[in-house]
Design a protein around this motif. Sequence first.
Motif, PDB file in Angstrom:
ATOM      1  N   ARG A 103      11.723  11.303   3.718  1.00 32.02           N
ATOM      2  CA  ARG A 103      11.667  11.803   2.332  1.00 32.02           C
ATOM      3  C   ARG A 103      10.806  10.878   1.467  1.00 32.02           C
ATOM      4  NH1 ARG A 103      17.247  12.260   3.171  1.00 32.02           N
ATOM      5  NH2 ARG A 103      17.714  10.660   1.623  1.00 32.02           N
ATOM      6  N   LYS A 104      10.990   9.580   1.664  1.00 29.84           N
ATOM      7  CA  LYS A 104      10.230   8.578   0.902  1.00 29.84           C
ATOM      8  C   LYS A 104       8.724   8.713   1.191  1.00 29.84           C
ATOM      9  CE  LYS A 104      10.474   3.622  -0.101  1.00 29.84           C
ATOM     10  NZ  LYS A 104      11.113   2.346   0.271  1.00 29.84           N
ATOM     11  N   PHE A 105       8.395   8.905   2.459  1.00 24.85           N
ATOM     12  CA  PHE A 105       6.995   9.058   2.873  1.00 24.85           C
ATOM     13  C   PHE A 105       6.376  10.307   2.251  1.00 24.85           C
ATOM     14  CE2 PHE A 105       3.801  10.691   5.898  1.00 24.85           C
ATOM     15  CZ  PHE A 105       2.932   9.603   5.922  1.00 24.85           C
ATOM     16  N   LYS A 106       7.136  11.403   2.238  1.00 26.09           N
ATOM     17  CA  LYS A 106       6.657  12.661   1.655  1.00 26.09           C
ATOM     18  C   LYS A 106       6.370  12.496   0.162  1.00 26.09           C
ATOM     19  CE  LYS A 106       7.845  17.551   1.127  1.00 26.09           C
ATOM     20  NZ  LYS A 106       8.888  18.597   1.257  1.00 26.09           N
ATOM     21  N   ILE A 107       7.277  11.809  -0.563  1.00 26.76           N
ATOM     22  CA  ILE A 107       7.095  11.569  -2.008  1.00 26.76           C
ATOM     23  C   ILE A 107       5.829  10.750  -2.256  1.00 26.76           C
ATOM     24  CG2 ILE A 107       8.094  10.373  -4.022  1.00 26.76           C
ATOM     25  CD1 ILE A 107      10.884  11.148  -2.809  1.00 26.76           C
ATOM     26  N   VAL A 110       5.068  14.311 -14.410  1.00 29.34           N
ATOM     27  CA  VAL A 110       5.283  14.572 -12.984  1.00 29.34           C
ATOM     28  C   VAL A 110       6.776  14.822 -12.759  1.00 29.34           C
ATOM     29  CG1 VAL A 110       5.063  13.645 -10.648  1.00 29.34           C
ATOM     30  CG2 VAL A 110       3.316  13.130 -12.362  1.00 29.34           C
ATOM     31  N   CYS A 111       7.098  15.938 -12.088  1.00 21.82           N
ATOM     32  CA  CYS A 111       8.493  16.343 -11.873  1.00 21.82           C
ATOM     33  C   CYS A 111       8.806  16.413 -10.374  1.00 21.82           C
ATOM     34  CB  CYS A 111       8.748  17.723 -12.485  1.00 21.82           C
ATOM     35  SG  CYS A 111       8.197  17.866 -14.185  1.00 21.82           S
ATOM     36  N   VAL A 112      10.092  16.326 -10.072  1.00 18.71           N
ATOM     37  CA  VAL A 112      10.559  16.425  -8.680  1.00 18.71           C
ATOM     38  C   VAL A 112      11.566  17.564  -8.594  1.00 18.71           C
ATOM     39  CG1 VAL A 112      11.470  15.151  -6.703  1.00 18.71           C
ATOM     40  CG2 VAL A 112      10.386  13.905  -8.564  1.00 18.71           C
ATOM     41  N   SER A 113      11.456  18.366  -7.539  1.00 17.04           N
ATOM     42  CA  SER A 113      12.373  19.499  -7.366  1.00 17.04           C
ATOM     43  C   SER A 113      12.751  19.634  -5.901  1.00 17.04           C
ATOM     44  CB  SER A 113      11.706  20.786  -7.858  1.00 17.04           C
ATOM     45  OG  SER A 113      12.508  21.902  -7.549  1.00 17.04           O
ATOM     46  N   ASN A 114      13.934  20.247  -5.646  1.00 14.46           N
ATOM     47  CA  ASN A 114      14.387  20.496  -4.273  1.00 14.46           C
ATOM     48  C   ASN A 114      13.821  21.796  -3.700  1.00 14.46           C
ATOM     49  OD1 ASN A 114      15.968  18.576  -2.905  1.00 14.46           O
ATOM     50  ND2 ASN A 114      17.677  18.916  -4.287  1.00 14.46           N
ATOM     51  N   ILE A 115      13.244  22.609  -4.577  1.00 12.31           N
ATOM     52  CA  ILE A 115      12.744  23.915  -4.126  1.00 12.31           C
ATOM     53  C   ILE A 115      11.220  23.976  -4.233  1.00 12.31           C
ATOM     54  CG2 ILE A 115      14.831  25.245  -4.591  1.00 12.31           C
ATOM     55  CD1 ILE A 115      13.681  25.938  -7.319  1.00 12.31           C
ATOM     56  N   LEU A 168      18.089  11.245  -3.970  1.00 13.14           N
ATOM     57  CA  LEU A 168      18.607  12.382  -4.736  1.00 13.14           C
ATOM     58  C   LEU A 168      18.129  13.747  -4.247  1.00 13.14           C
ATOM     59  CD1 LEU A 168      18.503  11.100  -8.419  1.00 13.14           C
ATOM     60  CD2 LEU A 168      20.496  11.475  -7.003  1.00 13.14           C
ATOM     61  N   TYR A 169      16.927  13.790  -3.688  1.00 15.04           N
ATOM     62  CA  TYR A 169      16.343  15.089  -3.324  1.00 15.04           C
ATOM     63  C   TYR A 169      16.253  15.234  -1.807  1.00 15.04           C
ATOM     64  CZ  TYR A 169      15.189  15.308  -8.255  1.00 15.04           C
ATOM     65  OH  TYR A 169      15.287  15.333  -9.631  1.00 15.04           O
ATOM     66  N   GLU A 170      16.899  16.303  -1.270  1.00 18.24           N
ATOM     67  CA  GLU A 170      16.922  16.517   0.181  1.00 18.24           C
ATOM     68  C   GLU A 170      15.611  17.123   0.688  1.00 18.24           C
ATOM     69  OE1 GLU A 170      21.571  16.909   1.311  1.00 18.24           O
ATOM     70  OE2 GLU A 170      20.540  18.801   0.894  1.00 18.24           O
ATOM     71  N   ASN A 171      14.887  17.806  -0.202  1.00 25.60           N
ATOM     72  CA  ASN A 171      13.572  18.338   0.170  1.00 25.60           C
ATOM     73  C   ASN A 171      12.632  18.158  -1.029  1.00 25.60           C
ATOM     74  OD1 ASN A 171      11.540  19.691   1.591  1.00 25.60           O
ATOM     75  ND2 ASN A 171      12.121  21.662   0.701  1.00 25.60           N
ATOM     76  N   PRO A 172      12.175  16.910  -1.274  1.00 27.31           N
ATOM     77  CA  PRO A 172      11.430  16.633  -2.513  1.00 27.31           C
ATOM     78  C   PRO A 172      10.067  17.331  -2.576  1.00 27.31           C
ATOM     79  CG  PRO A 172      11.437  14.712  -1.071  1.00 27.31           C
ATOM     80  CD  PRO A 172      12.314  15.723  -0.427  1.00 27.31           C
ATOM     81  N   ASN A 173       9.880  18.107  -3.645  1.00 24.60           N
ATOM     82  CA  ASN A 173       8.585  18.729  -3.942  1.00 24.60           C
ATOM     83  C   ASN A 173       8.124  18.197  -5.287  1.00 24.60           C
ATOM     84  OD1 ASN A 173       8.145  20.946  -1.799  1.00 24.60           O
ATOM     85  ND2 ASN A 173      10.280  21.171  -2.398  1.00 24.60           N
TER      86      ASN A 173
END
Length: 636
Positions: free
Chosen positions: A172-176, A252-257, A204-209
């Motif tokens: 998840r960290k790498f994806k962010i 810049v925002c972060v979302s699970n979807i 906090l985010y299981e699938n960070p977009n």
Amino acid sequence: MIKNKNNLLLEIYIENIPNNFVISLSNIFFDYFTNKIKNNFYINDNIEYISTNKRLGFIIKNFLIKKNVNLTKNIKIYKIVKENILDSINYILKKFNIMKWNNSNIFFIRPIRNILLLFNNKILKIKIFNLESNNFTYKNFFDKENKIIINNIKNYYLFLRKNNIIINFNDRKFKIKKYIEAIEKKLNGNIIINNALLKKISYLYENPNIFYIKIYNNLFIDKNIMINILYKYYNYLLIMSNLNNKLLPYIVCVSNIKINKNIKYHYKNIIINYFKKIKILFNLDKRYLLLNNFDKFKKIIFRKEFGSMYHKILRITNISFLLSKKSNLNIDYKKINLSCFLYKNDINSNLVKEFFCMKGYINSYFLNLNKNINKDIIILIKEQCNINYIKNNKLNYLSFLILLVDKIDNIVCNLYFYFLKNKNNLDNDPFFIKKDINFIINILLKNDFYFDINYTVRKLILYTRKYNKDLYYNVNFNKYLFFIKKIIFIRFKLFFLKINKNKHLVNFLITKNIKIFNINLILNIIKKYNNEFKFISIIFKRIINLLKKNKNKIKINNYKFYYNNLSKLEKKFLNILLYIEKIIKKKDNDSKFNLIILNLFKLSNFIKYLLNKIIVINNNNLIYLLFKYINFINKI
């Protein structure tokens, strides 16, 4: 050793763990379970941790049971694993027993909703929180139709990936990071993010977009204010331009979807409304805080019986002025008064009421805009309001005074109600004043200024009596004063026990006779002899361990020895010990404490030298002297 390799999967589904608990809960749970299971199994670091704000657990692959573990018909591998898991879950339940969530008498941070537990691809049955373990999990607990069934541990990651859940923290960290790099390149900017915030978002985010939204420039206010609010409360990020080092009009925002145009439009409206709200509150503060209208404090009630915040500030001013006089540093009364009012001025701030993280910063920000305020006072307020500065730096004397008097005033006023309710049982130590007293101790240890706590407490009680004559009608003044001193004394003792775990030395240092309780003397000794205390404690533990192992145990009460039969080293040992005993019988004063500590340190050094010379202790005289030393420390 059993040839079969074992596999284990545990996933506890918890309903939205709060941000500030996710990391600490994960670390404590993993460390405790790993230490437990390593006693019985060879793991070889084949553990994969599951850690999000909804899921807690691990996958252990190919672990083997140790030779020294005796397996019988009654004791099987799965029973040992089951015991370790239950013990670990119970441990975190005790550590984080914050709220009760159902009819069972179990307390935890948030409700546990599901337990997925597989051992060698079979359900390992346990029951906790009135839940039985099973072989399924949820994408989202509140959407129970999306149940994910796991029949094979190897398929766990694959099945969750298909449902857009990235279990591995590092993935998840790498994806962010990849998302951030792409946005920075596209906008020619630098996203303001530190390691702590990156870690927080990754949990906090299981699938960070990650995506960005353009907003109006006129909605921006001070950069530091924006960063504090957006990072603390909303997890939104700001972007600095690489060209002129100014904020770009993007968030810049972060979302699970996954994001589409409709979701972006929705986010944009929400963010613009947040920004408008922050700007309105900021402008209101700008209008009122710059005026320094201190009459507003009269409308803010501190404690009904002790008056408003205005009365509290006057108490802090008067006591600080008296203490400065007592220290021969006669600070101007008007300067102290203005500093006290400005120190509390952010109570009137609308931004602070809405976003408590701005406490302190907003005050110093508006003071910088006010040309009528002396720069020295602005520095004072910055010191008083910045917690990190207080923890890590020495304070200006006036900052030091105001902070301490304010905290002691809190203690005096809050303990009054506790005292009234518990007149017949005053042995308990009320937990709610722990923070204030620990804060006082930290400041006193960090700074070298003289501060008389006994005098401050007495004067504050007298000032509160002036405001409300009926306040102490049912309360004996001297008894209440003694009670406050006793509570502070207990907290000082507990604090120092954490620093130095030898309770006998702490009992000796913080005398049990509270009437002669001298905090400044104790603090000076702690500062001056901290290393000596640690060394004395180390030698004390070493002697205890030696005597436990020693086979030639003697009865200390019945043992007789003759001085002339002692060796030169043993005579020196005894002479130093007898000398310390003589000093202890003298009246209490500064030199007495210093002499005892220095001689204890000297004796500990001598014992270390003595023990290093001797390989095996087979001399009854020496054993007797070591026992005598242990008993002496225990009785101190």
